[in-house]
Design a protein around this motif. Structure first.
Motif: not given
Length: 237
Positions: A185-186, A194-201, A220-233
């Motif tokens: 939880p936030e 955790m927020h101290s490490f982040m650009a979006i706090k 739209e993502a038909g050519f995207v595979t074998g990849a990592m997609h990070t969503i972490d601020g």
């Protein structure tokens, strides 16, 4: 928004948090969704009623149970593997059987479920596995087994991306950072660290992760595979 009208989707680990947001996103866009749950029966049944999805109780540590479910629900257009656990503590003091269960859920189930789903998937199918920014970076002690399991998913996606590529089936890993869920939880005790490490706090929202999953599952993502997609601020930047 992309329409998933008539698409068959299985979400492993879908009753709460990120998984529930993924179920809601796909059902809102017309998909036929089945999701699994473990202990959260009440939450799962409510989610199924609210979204018109199907809830199935399944132990993600039980390989045969997961494989049988993938076969029964298939052929799938989209598989999302969100089930996972974390264990915290000194690696020198942890119970090996408990760590083995973590590896079963976090590594073996994504691998076997992905392979089994691909056997029946039509050309252009989509597999998305929920990993973690901790597969790239582990800034605190006590989470070694979790980090191992999330790093393993990177090799899974790279390898199976090549195996499944000739049929246009993509496989990708979404790597969230701190996301506001019951498990993290936030307003929890780790917030300031955790927020101290982040650009979006702030913590991310489950719906933001679901949006990335939906894009990866779409045309739209038909050519995207074998990849990592990070969503972490920028937690791991």
């Amino acid at each position: 928004m992309t329409s998933y009208q008539g698409k068959s989707v299985l979400v492993l680990g879908g009753s709460r948090g990120i998984g529930a947001a993924i179920v809601k996103r796909f059902t809102a866009e017309g998909a036929k969704v089945t999701f699994t749950y473990g202990a959260s029966q009440e939450a799962a049944e409510q989610l199924a009623r609210d979204t018109g999805s199907t809830a199935v109780r399944a132990d993600s540590a039980d390989r045969n149970a997961v494989l049988n479910l993938v076969r029964e629900v298939g052929p799938l257009d989209i598989l999302v593997v969100n089930s996972g656990i974390a264990i915290f503590g000194d690696a020198l003091e942890q119970d090996p059987d408990t760590i083995d269960r973590l590896f079963q859920i976090n590594i073996q189930t994504p691998y076997h479920a992905s392979v089994e789903a691909a056997k029946q998937m039509p050309e252009g199918g989509r597999i998305i596995v929920i990993g973690s920014v901790n597969g790239d970076r582990m800034p605190v002690p006590g989470m070694a087994s979790y980090a191992v399991s999330k790093s393993a998913l990177q090799g899974l996606a790279r390898g199976l991306g090549r195996d499944f590529g000739p049929r246009g089936i993509t496989i990708n890993v979404v790597q969230p950072g701190p996301i506001d869920t019951d498990a993290n939880p936030e307003n929890g005790p780790m917030k300031d660290l955790m927020h101290s490490f982040m650009a979006i706090k702030r913590h991310g929202r489950p719906e933001e992760v679901a949006g990335m999953v939906a894009w990866l599952a779409g045309p739209e993502a038909g050519f995207v595979t074998g990849a990592m997609h990070t969503i972490d601020g920028a937690f791991g930047a």
